[in-house]
Design a protein around this motif. Sequence first.
Motif, PDB file in Angstrom:
ATOM      1  N   ALA A   1      -3.807  30.187 -11.101  1.00 34.31           N
ATOM      2  CA  ALA A   1      -3.599  29.013 -11.954  1.00 34.31           C
ATOM      3  C   ALA A   1      -2.308  29.226 -12.727  1.00 34.31           C
ATOM      4  N   PRO A   2      -1.591  28.248 -13.050  1.00 31.26           N
ATOM      5  CA  PRO A   2      -1.636  26.817 -12.789  1.00 31.26           C
ATOM      6  C   PRO A   2      -0.732  26.378 -11.655  1.00 31.26           C
ATOM      7  N   PHE A   3      -0.107  27.313 -10.924  1.00 24.33           N
ATOM      8  CA  PHE A   3       0.885  26.943  -9.922  1.00 24.33           C
ATOM      9  C   PHE A   3       0.356  26.074  -8.785  1.00 24.33           C
ATOM     10  N   PRO A   4      -0.845  26.287  -8.250  1.00 26.19           N
ATOM     11  CA  PRO A   4      -1.308  25.397  -7.177  1.00 26.19           C
ATOM     12  C   PRO A   4      -1.415  23.936  -7.610  1.00 26.19           C
ATOM     13  N   ILE A   5      -1.857  23.689  -8.822  1.00 27.13           N
ATOM     14  CA  ILE A   5      -1.996  22.302  -9.253  1.00 27.13           C
ATOM     15  C   ILE A   5      -0.627  21.667  -9.520  1.00 27.13           C
ATOM     16  N   ILE A   6       0.317  22.462 -10.017  1.00 29.41           N
ATOM     17  CA  ILE A   6       1.676  21.952 -10.228  1.00 29.41           C
ATOM     18  C   ILE A   6       2.316  21.639  -8.878  1.00 29.41           C
ATOM     19  N   PHE A   7       2.186  22.556  -7.927  1.00 34.72           N
ATOM     20  CA  PHE A   7       2.745  22.352  -6.601  1.00 34.72           C
ATOM     21  C   PHE A   7       2.095  21.155  -5.916  1.00 34.72           C
ATOM     22  N   TYR A   8       0.774  20.988  -6.072  1.00 36.56           N
ATOM     23  CA  TYR A   8       0.070  19.849  -5.476  1.00 36.56           C
ATOM     24  C   TYR A   8       0.590  18.532  -6.038  1.00 36.56           C
ATOM     25  N   MET A   9       0.803  18.472  -7.334  1.00 36.01           N
ATOM     26  CA  MET A   9       1.309  17.235  -7.937  1.00 36.01           C
ATOM     27  C   MET A   9       2.710  16.899  -7.426  1.00 36.01           C
ATOM     28  N   ILE A  10       3.541  17.916  -7.223  1.00 32.89           N
ATOM     29  CA  ILE A  10       4.880  17.679  -6.686  1.00 32.89           C
ATOM     30  C   ILE A  10       4.801  17.171  -5.251  1.00 32.89           C
ATOM     31  N   VAL A  11       3.984  17.822  -4.422  1.00 29.28           N
ATOM     32  CA  VAL A  11       3.828  17.403  -3.026  1.00 29.28           C
ATOM     33  C   VAL A  11       3.250  15.993  -2.955  1.00 29.28           C
ATOM     34  N   LYS A  12       2.293  15.702  -3.803  1.00 29.52           N
ATOM     35  CA  LYS A  12       1.670  14.379  -3.816  1.00 29.52           C
ATOM     36  C   LYS A  12       2.684  13.301  -4.186  1.00 29.52           C
ATOM     37  N   LYS A  13       3.538  13.601  -5.167  1.00 34.92           N
ATOM     38  CA  LYS A  13       4.547  12.636  -5.589  1.00 34.92           C
ATOM     39  C   LYS A  13       5.582  12.397  -4.484  1.00 34.92           C
ATOM     40  N   ILE A  14       6.007  13.460  -3.817  1.00 34.13           N
ATOM     41  CA  ILE A  14       6.976  13.321  -2.725  1.00 34.13           C
ATOM     42  C   ILE A  14       6.376  12.515  -1.580  1.00 34.13           C
ATOM     43  N   ARG A  15       5.132  12.803  -1.232  1.00 34.47           N
ATOM     44  CA  ARG A  15       4.484  12.071  -0.140  1.00 34.47           C
ATOM     45  C   ARG A  15       4.302  10.598  -0.504  1.00 34.47           C
ATOM     46  N   LYS A  16       3.938  10.319  -1.730  1.00 32.68           N
ATOM     47  CA  LYS A  16       3.781   8.926  -2.175  1.00 32.68           C
ATOM     48  C   LYS A  16       5.111   8.192  -2.090  1.00 32.68           C
ATOM     49  N   LYS A  17       6.190   8.865  -2.495  1.00 31.18           N
ATOM     50  CA  LYS A  17       7.513   8.252  -2.445  1.00 31.18           C
ATOM     51  C   LYS A  17       7.910   7.954  -1.001  1.00 31.18           C
ATOM     52  N   GLU A  18       7.642   8.885  -0.091  1.00 35.97           N
ATOM     53  CA  GLU A  18       7.964   8.669   1.315  1.00 35.97           C
ATOM     54  C   GLU A  18       7.150   7.529   1.903  1.00 35.97           C
ATOM     55  N   GLU A  19       5.877   7.432   1.544  1.00 34.70           N
ATOM     56  CA  GLU A  19       5.043   6.328   2.039  1.00 34.70           C
ATOM     57  C   GLU A  19       5.529   4.990   1.498  1.00 34.70           C
ATOM     58  N   ASP A  20       5.916   4.957   0.235  1.00 34.63           N
ATOM     59  CA  ASP A  20       6.429   3.721  -0.340  1.00 34.63           C
ATOM     60  C   ASP A  20       7.715   3.278   0.344  1.00 34.63           C
ATOM     61  N   GLU A  21       8.594   4.237   0.650  1.00 33.24           N
ATOM     62  CA  GLU A  21       9.826   3.899   1.350  1.00 33.24           C
ATOM     63  C   GLU A  21       9.530   3.392   2.746  1.00 33.24           C
ATOM     64  N   LEU A  22       8.549   3.967   3.414  1.00 35.00           N
ATOM     65  CA  LEU A  22       8.172   3.525   4.749  1.00 35.00           C
ATOM     66  C   LEU A  22       7.644   2.099   4.710  1.00 35.00           C
ATOM     67  N   TYR A  23       6.812   1.783   3.729  1.00 35.40           N
ATOM     68  CA  TYR A  23       6.283   0.426   3.620  1.00 35.40           C
ATOM     69  C   TYR A  23       7.345  -0.574   3.208  1.00 35.40           C
ATOM     70  N   ASP A  24       8.362  -0.152   2.471  1.00 32.33           N
ATOM     71  CA  ASP A  24       9.452  -1.054   2.122  1.00 32.33           C
ATOM     72  C   ASP A  24      10.226  -1.492   3.357  1.00 32.33           C
ATOM     73  N   TYR A  25      10.403  -0.601   4.321  1.00 32.66           N
ATOM     74  CA  TYR A  25      11.136  -0.957   5.532  1.00 32.66           C
ATOM     75  C   TYR A  25      10.341  -1.915   6.405  1.00 32.66           C
ATOM     76  N   ARG A  26       9.043  -1.861   6.331  1.00 32.24           N
ATOM     77  CA  ARG A  26       8.204  -2.749   7.129  1.00 32.24           C
ATOM     78  C   ARG A  26       8.257  -4.183   6.637  1.00 32.24           C
ATOM     79  N   ASP A  27       8.695  -4.396   5.408  1.00 36.43           N
ATOM     80  CA  ASP A  27       8.761  -5.748   4.868  1.00 36.43           C
ATOM     81  C   ASP A  27       9.898  -6.565   5.462  1.00 36.43           C
ATOM     82  N   TYR A  28      10.903  -5.891   6.028  1.00 37.24           N
ATOM     83  CA  TYR A  28      12.061  -6.632   6.540  1.00 37.24           C
ATOM     84  C   TYR A  28      11.821  -7.190   7.872  1.00 37.24           C
TER      85      TYR A  28
END
Length: 72
Positions: free
Chosen positions: A45-72
């Motif tokens: 502790a606490p590094f796994p939870i910090i690392f998980y939050m970073i990975v989760k944020k990056i993945r969410k950002k990538e998914e949002d960018e992917l869905y933005d391209y589908r709108d065109y």
Amino acid sequence: MSNLEIFALMVCGLILLTQSIFLFIDARKNGFNQWMWGILGLIQAPFPIIFYMIVKKIRKKEEDELYDYRDY
């Protein structure tokens, strides 16, 4: 072992268990490998939870960018 050492071990164990349960449940909700994150949460502790939050944020950002391209 003194009472203080026993208390410290109990607190550390509770923190690790709580972190592991949180990571397991949240990883399952977000489509990550829940067993891997749960086990990582038990190790340290606490590094796994910090690392998980970073990975989760990056993945969410990538998914949002992917869905933005589908709108065109």
